[in-house]
Enzyme design. Structure first.
Site, PDB file in Angstrom:
ATOM      1  CG  HIS A  45      -1.467  13.602 -25.339  1.00  0.00           C
ATOM      2  ND1 HIS A  45      -2.068  14.115 -24.205  1.00  0.00           N
ATOM      3  CD2 HIS A  45      -0.239  13.186 -24.953  1.00  0.00           C
ATOM      4  CE1 HIS A  45      -1.223  14.008 -23.186  1.00  0.00           C
ATOM      5  NE2 HIS A  45      -0.108  13.458 -23.614  1.00  0.00           N
ATOM      6  CD  GLU A  74      -4.332  16.022 -13.942  1.00  0.00           C
ATOM      7  OE1 GLU A  74      -4.577  14.820 -13.882  1.00  0.00           O
ATOM      8  OE2 GLU A  74      -3.526  16.523 -14.733  1.00  0.00           O
ATOM      9  NE  ARG A 103      -3.989  -2.062   1.937  1.00  0.00           N
ATOM     10  CZ  ARG A 103      -3.829  -3.182   2.628  1.00  0.00           C
ATOM     11  NH1 ARG A 103      -2.854  -3.268   3.507  1.00  0.00           N
ATOM     12  NH2 ARG A 103      -4.637  -4.186   2.445  1.00  0.00           N
ATOM     13  CE  LYS A 109       4.923  18.064 -13.281  1.00  0.00           C
ATOM     14  NZ  LYS A 109       5.112  16.926 -14.183  1.00  0.00           N
ATOM     15  CG  HIS A 132       5.503  13.261 -24.971  1.00  0.00           C
ATOM     16  ND1 HIS A 132       4.117  13.205 -25.037  1.00  0.00           N
ATOM     17  CD2 HIS A 132       5.789  14.184 -24.015  1.00  0.00           C
ATOM     18  CE1 HIS A 132       3.603  14.032 -24.144  1.00  0.00           C
ATOM     19  NE2 HIS A 132       4.605  14.638 -23.507  1.00  0.00           N
ATOM     20  CG  HIS A 156       0.873  17.971 -23.269  1.00  0.00           C
ATOM     21  ND1 HIS A 156       1.660  19.101 -23.228  1.00  0.00           N
ATOM     22  CD2 HIS A 156       1.671  16.960 -22.825  1.00  0.00           C
ATOM     23  CE1 HIS A 156       2.861  18.792 -22.748  1.00  0.00           C
ATOM     24  NE2 HIS A 156       2.891  17.499 -22.500  1.00  0.00           N
ATOM     25  CD  GLU A 207       6.569  18.387 -21.832  1.00  0.00           C
ATOM     26  OE1 GLU A 207       5.979  19.235 -21.127  1.00  0.00           O
ATOM     27  OE2 GLU A 207       5.959  17.530 -22.499  1.00  0.00           O
ATOM     28  CE  LYS A 209      -1.051  14.062 -13.660  1.00  0.00           C
ATOM     29  NZ  LYS A 209      -1.503  14.440 -15.022  1.00  0.00           N
ATOM     30  CG  ASN A 252      -2.612  18.681 -19.562  1.00  0.00           C
ATOM     31  OD1 ASN A 252      -1.670  17.893 -19.515  1.00  0.00           O
ATOM     32  ND2 ASN A 252      -3.644  18.608 -18.748  1.00  0.00           N
ATOM     33  NE  ARG A 275      -0.096  17.346 -11.771  1.00  0.00           N
ATOM     34  CZ  ARG A 275       0.568  16.550 -10.947  1.00  0.00           C
ATOM     35  NH1 ARG A 275       0.258  16.527  -9.669  1.00  0.00           N
ATOM     36  NH2 ARG A 275       1.525  15.766 -11.384  1.00  0.00           N
TER      37      ARG A 275
END
Lengths: 386, 386
Positions: free
Chosen positions: B274, B258, B142, B248, B288, B270, B206, B164, B267, B263
């Site tokens: 994406h 998020e 956990r 960041k 990417h 993106h 980025e 993340k 993006n 946040r």
């Protein structure tokens, strides 16, 4: 313990509500007996939307096993009536479903449903379904809401409350998981009517545990109500389930992630109990609750040896467990194998075996005080031929 | 944005430290260039023990890929010198390792090591290793502590900061995961010396993004330092990496999970990026960072169409990206396929495509204002033959 939980005003009529106070992760446990008034749908919708910043819930995957798929189907219909498109995923009953492989299948099912942040997972079943579905909810899109509808006594009084979710690996049980609090827990004690009697008794082992660790008055109430609970008298069952939920909610709210040691009190009977379960073989002669029953007696004897309690308490505990049809010993098991299994327990620190032992009825303490000789003596007693 | 992050006094000499302020989950990012003074071991030990109520760290699994296994072995030795028994697990390089199956192997490795609450996971590598190892750390028992040692520019400025973690399923990228903050991040910019130039350029996409969304002065600094950064001049690289981490950290500290939408500013570029990546095919002509570069230009053009910015900003952004060797268009892709891919994006609400678009240099806004015609127009421009 400052138990902040409370039994709130009945709603709907005849129901009980226990609040689990966890800040912005707080949630309600609603306990009913027979959902004549169709309360599940509204409860589920409200609970699922109260979390995650009030985001609307538009779809749900109802996870269940084949034992209770009819109930799961009715719950799915009730969700649909609330505007939550629900599909049912049925997994095979039994511990084998608590696997990463089964979780992967459910995650793929959520992907196929295009589940997003407006989706939820609803677990309808016992501990296996709850732990598995909860793990899926905790990891899909980094966590989506979870509603628990436990159908076994063990799940109702224990595993559905507290946020522990997870699956097994072949070499270790419950080793992969998360703390993921549900948005709500719906307990219909009528589910117990179709539960095998052995599973009902196993759930009672955890019920008795709550009395020993936290609440002497509740222990006495269980002594008085034992026969009525086993007979599934609704007037006896509902207050027992509600009190267990309140007691567990109090512990969980003070140690949500098992960091302060307080949550460890819930492990009374489990150090030896887990060893009994493992040594006898999972799926063998001892179900979890049965192993815990025998473990509680042995650990109570260990507390006697420390001079913490007098033998009368253990005798009283044993009487109640026998009244409930639960074992108080594990004749024939190898004490050395039990010690080896306990040494592997993940709650140990620095090599010594840690136990949660009673100081009095309603009060326990986490300790590594027992000497090896005392541990061995109670295990010899536990495993001696009756 | 009240950026609470700060560059603290250098320690050890020549290093920078960025604090990520997240209450009891706060942690340090230490940025060095060449770890001559052997700072990794002490930093790792201190970071791993500062979390989880100061519990001591006794063992670690160092997860890496075959590209940087020699560095991982040195880090394991440094941990051992601190009394942390460390083993190295090497996974194949590439996105294919970001799978539940690979995670299961690492979880079993932890079980075999008898990892417990005094154990940690250390990720040494790029984004794939960090996401995979982080997911393993988030679910084992956990959740156990995680230390990140990112070795690619993209991982240093982006994926290693913010918590993340996750793995892919065949039908969806990053769909299984958690928010699991690291206990510390160790960035040695000398790792970039052996990075393929294309990966370095991808990381710079980025970097440019941070300037556009949050910090006009930083955008200008990147314009001035572009050539020196690509030449890996340490005096140019370190402040760029540190500033990205600070920016960041500021966003993450205000929207850790998020939930508030803040946040989402990360993006920018993106939504279309994406789609470019997916339509061109993962592992195809667009990495990417390259897809994000083209996406930023297209989304900036979209902001022009809303009247939010004038064309000069997009032109300036395109010039900088070209200077860095990054694409500003995606000739030959099918605009309809791009729209279909964007419609599936999990950040959409109610069917409209959501974008993060610039209001000015250093300021962006989440919006679903763009009309379909405008979206189509910028995609036609994006995909037109050069």
């Amino acid at each position: 313990m400052t138990a902040e939980s409370q039994t709130r005003a009945a709603h709907p009529p005849g129901s009980r509500t226990v609040r689990v106070p966890l800040g912005d992760r707080s949630y309600d446990i609603r306990i009913v007996h027979g959902d004549e008034s169709g309360g599940f749908g509204p409860f589920a919708r409200e609970a699922l939307e109260a979390t995650r910043a009030g985001r609307s819930c538009r779809s749900a995957l109802v996870v269940t096993d084949s034992n209770v798929r009819a109930l799961a189907a009715r719950h799915a219909e009730a969700l649909a009536a609330q505007g939550i498109a629900a599909e049912v995923a049925v997994v095979p009953p039994g511990e084998g479903s608590k696997s990463l492989e089964q979780a992967a299948e459910l995650l793929d099912r959520l992907i196929a449903l295009r589940a997003d942040r407006h989706s939820a997972v609803v677990a309808v079943g016992g501990g296996v379904v709850g732990d598995l579905a909860g793990f899926v909810a905790s990891t899909y899109a980094r966590g989506i809401p979870l509603l628990m509808a436990p159908t076994t006594l063990l799940a109702q009084v224990d595993s559905s409350v507290g946020g522990k979710v997870g699956v097994n690996r072949p070499a270790a049980k419950n080793i992969v998981g998360a703390f993921h609090q549900p948005s709500g827990v719906w307990i219909d004690t009528r589910s117990l009517d179709t539960l095998p009697p052995r599973e009902l008794r196993c759930g009672m082992a955890e019920v008795v545990k709550y009395g020993v660790i936290l609440d002497p008055a509740f222990f006495e109430a269980v002594e008085r109500a034992a026969a009525a609970v086993l007979a599934l008298d609704p007037a006896a069952v509902a207050p027992v389930v509600a009190r267990c939920c309140e007691l567990k909610a109090g512990v969980v709210s003070e140690d949500e992630r098992e960091e302060t040691g307080l949550r460890a009190v819930l492990n009374f009977g489990h150090t030896i109990g887990h060893a009994v379960e493992a040594v006898a073989g999972y799926g063998g002669p001892f179900q979890h609750g049965e192993a815990v029953a025998a473990g509680m007696v042995a650990e109570s004897r260990l507390a006697e040896r420390l001079g913490w309690i007098d033998p009368g308490l253990t005798d009283r505990l044993s009487r109640l467990l026998r009244l409930l049809g639960l074992p108080t010993s594990a004749p024939g098991l190898d004490p050395r194998a039990l010690i080896a299994a306990m040494t592997l327990d993940k709650k140990n620190a620095g090599g010594r075996i840690r136990f949660v032992l009673p100081r009095a009825l309603g009060s326990v303490e986490l300790t590594d005080a027992p000497a090896e000789g005392d541990v061995r003596a109670v295990l010899d007693e536990l495993t001696a031929a009756d």
